[in-house]
Design an enzyme around this catalytic site. Sequence first.
Site, PDB file in Angstrom:
ATOM      1  N   GLU A  30       0.223   2.563  -1.486  1.00  0.00           N
ATOM      2  CA  GLU A  30      -0.626   2.148  -0.355  1.00  0.00           C
ATOM      3  C   GLU A  30      -0.772   0.623  -0.336  1.00  0.00           C
ATOM      4  O   GLU A  30      -0.755  -0.004   0.715  1.00  0.00           O
ATOM      5  CB  GLU A  30      -2.000   2.811  -0.430  1.00  0.00           C
ATOM      6  CG  GLU A  30      -1.979   4.313  -0.241  1.00  0.00           C
ATOM      7  CD  GLU A  30      -1.400   4.764   1.096  1.00  0.00           C
ATOM      8  OE1 GLU A  30      -1.509   4.020   2.079  1.00  0.00           O
ATOM      9  OE2 GLU A  30      -0.808   5.861   1.140  1.00  0.00           O
ATOM     10  N   TRP A  39       2.048  -0.697   1.378  1.00  0.00           N
ATOM     11  CA  TRP A  39       1.995  -0.653   2.849  1.00  0.00           C
ATOM     12  C   TRP A  39       1.387  -1.954   3.374  1.00  0.00           C
ATOM     13  O   TRP A  39       1.818  -2.507   4.370  1.00  0.00           O
ATOM     14  CB  TRP A  39       1.143   0.534   3.347  1.00  0.00           C
ATOM     15  CG  TRP A  39       1.938   1.765   3.587  1.00  0.00           C
ATOM     16  CD1 TRP A  39       2.000   2.857   2.777  1.00  0.00           C
ATOM     17  CD2 TRP A  39       2.804   2.039   4.716  1.00  0.00           C
ATOM     18  NE1 TRP A  39       2.842   3.793   3.332  1.00  0.00           N
ATOM     19  CE2 TRP A  39       3.346   3.330   4.509  1.00  0.00           C
ATOM     20  CE3 TRP A  39       3.161   1.339   5.856  1.00  0.00           C
ATOM     21  CZ2 TRP A  39       4.223   3.920   5.421  1.00  0.00           C
ATOM     22  CZ3 TRP A  39       4.047   1.923   6.768  1.00  0.00           C
ATOM     23  CH2 TRP A  39       4.564   3.194   6.544  1.00  0.00           C
ATOM     24  N   TRP A  99      -0.403   3.281  31.013  1.00  0.00           N
ATOM     25  CA  TRP A  99      -1.659   3.595  30.330  1.00  0.00           C
ATOM     26  C   TRP A  99      -2.750   3.886  31.361  1.00  0.00           C
ATOM     27  O   TRP A  99      -2.746   3.303  32.452  1.00  0.00           O
ATOM     28  CB  TRP A  99      -2.104   2.419  29.454  1.00  0.00           C
ATOM     29  CG  TRP A  99      -1.121   2.001  28.405  1.00  0.00           C
ATOM     30  CD1 TRP A  99      -0.364   0.872  28.407  1.00  0.00           C
ATOM     31  CD2 TRP A  99      -0.791   2.691  27.189  1.00  0.00           C
ATOM     32  NE1 TRP A  99       0.426   0.808  27.282  1.00  0.00           N
ATOM     33  CE2 TRP A  99       0.185   1.923  26.504  1.00  0.00           C
ATOM     34  CE3 TRP A  99      -1.217   3.889  26.611  1.00  0.00           C
ATOM     35  CZ2 TRP A  99       0.721   2.306  25.279  1.00  0.00           C
ATOM     36  CZ3 TRP A  99      -0.672   4.264  25.386  1.00  0.00           C
ATOM     37  CH2 TRP A  99       0.281   3.485  24.738  1.00  0.00           C
ATOM     38  N   ASN A 146      -9.269   5.891   6.101  1.00  0.00           N
ATOM     39  CA  ASN A 146      -7.917   5.789   6.670  1.00  0.00           C
ATOM     40  C   ASN A 146      -7.534   7.003   7.522  1.00  0.00           C
ATOM     41  O   ASN A 146      -6.951   6.857   8.596  1.00  0.00           O
ATOM     42  CB  ASN A 146      -6.896   5.610   5.541  1.00  0.00           C
ATOM     43  CG  ASN A 146      -5.485   5.482   6.088  1.00  0.00           C
ATOM     44  OD1 ASN A 146      -5.207   4.581   6.884  1.00  0.00           O
ATOM     45  ND2 ASN A 146      -4.608   6.387   5.704  1.00  0.00           N
ATOM     46  N   TRP A 182      -3.224   1.082  23.344  1.00  0.00           N
ATOM     47  CA  TRP A 182      -3.621   0.913  21.935  1.00  0.00           C
ATOM     48  C   TRP A 182      -4.203  -0.469  21.656  1.00  0.00           C
ATOM     49  O   TRP A 182      -4.974  -0.647  20.722  1.00  0.00           O
ATOM     50  CB  TRP A 182      -2.415   1.170  21.019  1.00  0.00           C
ATOM     51  CG  TRP A 182      -1.228   0.277  21.288  1.00  0.00           C
ATOM     52  CD1 TRP A 182      -0.227   0.489  22.182  1.00  0.00           C
ATOM     53  CD2 TRP A 182      -0.933  -0.992  20.681  1.00  0.00           C
ATOM     54  NE1 TRP A 182       0.671  -0.540  22.164  1.00  0.00           N
ATOM     55  CE2 TRP A 182       0.265  -1.469  21.248  1.00  0.00           C
ATOM     56  CE3 TRP A 182      -1.567  -1.755  19.692  1.00  0.00           C
ATOM     57  CZ2 TRP A 182       0.839  -2.693  20.885  1.00  0.00           C
ATOM     58  CZ3 TRP A 182      -0.988  -2.972  19.323  1.00  0.00           C
ATOM     59  CH2 TRP A 182       0.194  -3.427  19.916  1.00  0.00           C
ATOM     60  N   TRP A 200      -2.264   0.485  14.179  1.00  0.00           N
ATOM     61  CA  TRP A 200      -2.371   0.869  15.592  1.00  0.00           C
ATOM     62  C   TRP A 200      -1.003   1.179  16.190  1.00  0.00           C
ATOM     63  O   TRP A 200      -0.839   2.165  16.904  1.00  0.00           O
ATOM     64  CB  TRP A 200      -3.097  -0.217  16.409  1.00  0.00           C
ATOM     65  CG  TRP A 200      -4.569   0.058  16.381  1.00  0.00           C
ATOM     66  CD1 TRP A 200      -5.488  -0.481  15.535  1.00  0.00           C
ATOM     67  CD2 TRP A 200      -5.272   1.024  17.178  1.00  0.00           C
ATOM     68  NE1 TRP A 200      -6.718   0.082  15.753  1.00  0.00           N
ATOM     69  CE2 TRP A 200      -6.617   0.997  16.757  1.00  0.00           C
ATOM     70  CE3 TRP A 200      -4.903   1.904  18.190  1.00  0.00           C
ATOM     71  CZ2 TRP A 200      -7.596   1.825  17.339  1.00  0.00           C
ATOM     72  CZ3 TRP A 200      -5.882   2.724  18.773  1.00  0.00           C
ATOM     73  CH2 TRP A 200      -7.201   2.674  18.341  1.00  0.00           C
TER      74      TRP A 200
HETATM   75  C1  LIG Z   1      -5.367   2.291  13.200  1.00  0.00           C
HETATM   76  C2  LIG Z   1      -5.455   1.679  11.799  1.00  0.00           C
HETATM   77  C3  LIG Z   1      -6.034   0.429  11.630  1.00  0.00           C
HETATM   78  C4  LIG Z   1      -6.113  -0.149  10.356  1.00  0.00           C
HETATM   79  N1  LIG Z   1      -6.680  -1.391  10.221  1.00  0.00           N
HETATM   80  C5  LIG Z   1      -6.715  -1.982   9.004  1.00  0.00           C
HETATM   81  C6  LIG Z   1      -7.253  -3.287   8.849  1.00  0.00           C
HETATM   82  O1  LIG Z   1      -7.666  -3.953   9.810  1.00  0.00           O
HETATM   83  N2  LIG Z   1      -7.296  -3.808   7.589  1.00  0.00           N
HETATM   84  C7  LIG Z   1      -6.838  -3.107   6.495  1.00  0.00           C
HETATM   85  O2  LIG Z   1      -6.916  -3.636   5.381  1.00  0.00           O
HETATM   86  N3  LIG Z   1      -6.306  -1.901   6.632  1.00  0.00           N
HETATM   87  C8  LIG Z   1      -6.235  -1.296   7.837  1.00  0.00           C
HETATM   88  N4  LIG Z   1      -5.712  -0.044   7.955  1.00  0.00           N
HETATM   89  C9  LIG Z   1      -5.138   0.614   6.755  1.00  0.00           C
HETATM   90  C10 LIG Z   1      -6.109   1.504   5.953  1.00  0.00           C
HETATM   91  O3  LIG Z   1      -6.804   2.369   6.795  1.00  0.00           O
HETATM   92  C11 LIG Z   1      -7.112   0.704   5.125  1.00  0.00           C
HETATM   93  O4  LIG Z   1      -6.437  -0.309   4.398  1.00  0.00           O
HETATM   94  C12 LIG Z   1      -7.834   1.610   4.118  1.00  0.00           C
HETATM   95  O5  LIG Z   1      -8.493   2.638   4.797  1.00  0.00           O
HETATM   96  C13 LIG Z   1      -8.799   0.788   3.305  1.00  0.00           C
HETATM   97  O6  LIG Z   1      -9.574   1.606   2.477  1.00  0.00           O
HETATM   98  P1  LIG Z   1      -9.462   1.525   0.884  1.00  0.00           P
HETATM   99  O7  LIG Z   1      -9.553   0.109   0.460  1.00  0.00           O
HETATM  100  O8  LIG Z   1     -10.449   2.487   0.334  1.00  0.00           O
HETATM  101  O9  LIG Z   1      -7.998   2.043   0.649  1.00  0.00           O
HETATM  102  P2  LIG Z   1      -7.272   2.733  -0.584  1.00  0.00           P
HETATM  103  O10 LIG Z   1      -6.858   4.081  -0.127  1.00  0.00           O
HETATM  104  O11 LIG Z   1      -8.042   2.646  -1.833  1.00  0.00           O
HETATM  105  O12 LIG Z   1      -5.933   1.864  -0.702  1.00  0.00           O
HETATM  106  C14 LIG Z   1      -5.862   0.655  -1.472  1.00  0.00           C
HETATM  107  C15 LIG Z   1      -5.427  -0.501  -0.613  1.00  0.00           C
HETATM  108  O13 LIG Z   1      -4.121  -0.278  -0.088  1.00  0.00           O
HETATM  109  C16 LIG Z   1      -4.011  -0.880   1.196  1.00  0.00           C
HETATM  110  N5  LIG Z   1      -3.747   0.163   2.181  1.00  0.00           N
HETATM  111  C17 LIG Z   1      -4.070   1.467   2.111  1.00  0.00           C
HETATM  112  N6  LIG Z   1      -3.600   2.136   3.188  1.00  0.00           N
HETATM  113  C18 LIG Z   1      -2.982   1.220   3.960  1.00  0.00           C
HETATM  114  C19 LIG Z   1      -2.296   1.268   5.208  1.00  0.00           C
HETATM  115  N7  LIG Z   1      -2.127   2.427   5.873  1.00  0.00           N
HETATM  116  N8  LIG Z   1      -1.816   0.129   5.725  1.00  0.00           N
HETATM  117  C20 LIG Z   1      -1.949  -1.043   5.072  1.00  0.00           C
HETATM  118  N9  LIG Z   1      -2.573  -1.168   3.885  1.00  0.00           N
HETATM  119  C21 LIG Z   1      -3.078  -0.047   3.337  1.00  0.00           C
HETATM  120  C22 LIG Z   1      -5.354  -1.536   1.491  1.00  0.00           C
HETATM  121  O14 LIG Z   1      -5.294  -2.885   1.116  1.00  0.00           O
HETATM  122  C23 LIG Z   1      -6.305  -0.756   0.602  1.00  0.00           C
HETATM  123  O15 LIG Z   1      -7.454  -1.486   0.272  1.00  0.00           O
HETATM  124  C24 LIG Z   1      -5.606   0.559   9.226  1.00  0.00           C
HETATM  125  C25 LIG Z   1      -5.035   1.818   9.405  1.00  0.00           C
HETATM  126  C26 LIG Z   1      -4.958   2.370  10.672  1.00  0.00           C
HETATM  127  C27 LIG Z   1      -4.325   3.741  10.847  1.00  0.00           C
END
Ligand SMILES: Cc1cc2nc3c(=O)[nH]c(=O)nc-3n(C[C@H](O)[C@H](O)[C@H](O)COP(=O)(O)OP(=O)(O)OC[C@H]3O[C@@H](n4cnc5c(N)ncnc54)[C@H](O)[C@@H]3O)c2cc1C
Length: 468
Positions: free
Chosen positions: A277, A280, A309, A344, A362, A385
Amino acid sequence: MRSVCWFRNDLRVEDNPALYNACLASKSVIGIFIVTQSQWKEHDDAKVKINFWFRSLLKLRDSLEKLNIPLVILETKDYENIAETILKFSQDNKVDNLYFNNEYPINELRRDRKVFSKLKEKDIGVFNYHDQVIHAPGTLKTQSDTNFSVYSPFKRKWFAELKDEQLKLLPIPEKKEASDLKSTDISEYISQSDTSNSHYWETGEEFIQEKIKSFLSTKGSKYKEDRNFPGIEATSKLSPYINSGIVSSKWCLIQAMENNNGFLDEGDKGIVHWVSEILWREFYKHIIYNFPKVSMGKPFISNTSNIKWNIDEGALNRWKKGETGIPIVDAGMREMNETGWMHNRLRMITAMFLSKNLLINWQEGEKYFMENLVDGDIASNNGGWQWSASTGTDAAPYFRIMNPETQSLRFDPKGDYIKFWIPELKDCPISEIHMPSDPEKYGYFKPLVDLKISRQKAIEAFQDLKNL
Ligand SMILES: Cc1cc2nc3c(=O)[nH]c(=O)nc-3n(C[C@H](O)[C@H](O)[C@H](O)COP(=O)(O)OP(=O)(O)OC[C@H]3O[C@@H](n4cnc5c(N)ncnc54)[C@H](O)[C@@H]3O)c2cc1C
């Protein structure tokens, strides 16, 4: 030798290349942070995030003062005037060199190029460092020397190119000579910012380091199984901290290795998944750098800009407020509106609901998320997004639309998450919680759309495009 370290999205003292190198080369170091309220507004930076930055600066100031480094806050309207502001500060304070860590979105790159040439003209040295992700954006290429646009091969290359020295932490710098400059009083910035949801977000480098250590040792192994269930506190909530640079990506990966016998890509399945993650995040940083059009209001798949849209302010507002009548969607939106963060799984569900079932552009959702997320990050938000709207890199195929009711049954089976965020439904039986048959009985909303019909319309809107 006197140097300035310009803090931006790197609000920490440990493993900070710009700070470390400034300290190594100079007798005296000054930290600066530049407040650019108009620019932040233009970038839709959330109030909760700005308040988080200011409170984090307070902690950073305390850490820097232990090193005899004052933290001075400068102000200018937007990026346009930053080069001038830094030049004036440098000349007024007889500064020899400026140090900073790179940022990769287009406006920040342009801003930094201007700073570079302005200071060079006046013989002030400028030193910049790669910091935010492990491999510098632009350095990982496919076999045919193109940029990656699909995550899995990007990840393989990321591991193949990884060198041991890329995972070595820089220590906290040694103490500097006492400075004649005083740190700025940050308390006023904090009190003038929106403090309403600040209690959800503790700040500080030590705080997040302890939190991640504890997360990995107690929840890391179960992460893969539990991470999709919003009713369980199973994810790290690292995102606001890593995005503001209160902790580095490198630091997090090293912790993951320490909890997994020295491995990143094999061993404990939960920790390996958490690492993937983090990658990502790295992937989207590379995307924003290699394909700057995505941060300029353009979809990655160009012809999706021709989708017709719906323009429906009423529906958009109900989505924003968490009043769509689809409980799982509303719960997610209310979580974000209240805390500045959303799980997420919910980000995907709410984003797909807006862009597919409501067929609303979006970019409206991307903007609203940025305006409200404490972890709002242009690269990850845009990536998330565009993934959800099927317009982006490695996106969900347009015909695979998540059904929010099915998602709710699967990931919030007992409705705990829904009941927490939608108190109107606290007496609704489990059998109905995912889609109440008579929502008005509970003072809740009728669904904005029929899920099946709206799904079909979304698929047709995408099929209308040629050459998908
Ligand atoms: C529509 C949408 C918008 C999002 N907007 C953002 C945003 O503005 N900022 C943001 O940091 N993340 C965003 N994310 C990704 C993700 O949802 C969050 O990073 C995550 O929920 C953060 O929670 P956590 O720190 O507990 O994650 P954990 O599950 O603990 O993951 C650890 C770290 O991995 C990274 N990570 C995890 N999932 C993703 C992912 N899908 N994409 C990119 N990095 C990821 C983050 O840095 C996160 O802190 C978005 C996802 C979606 C679907």
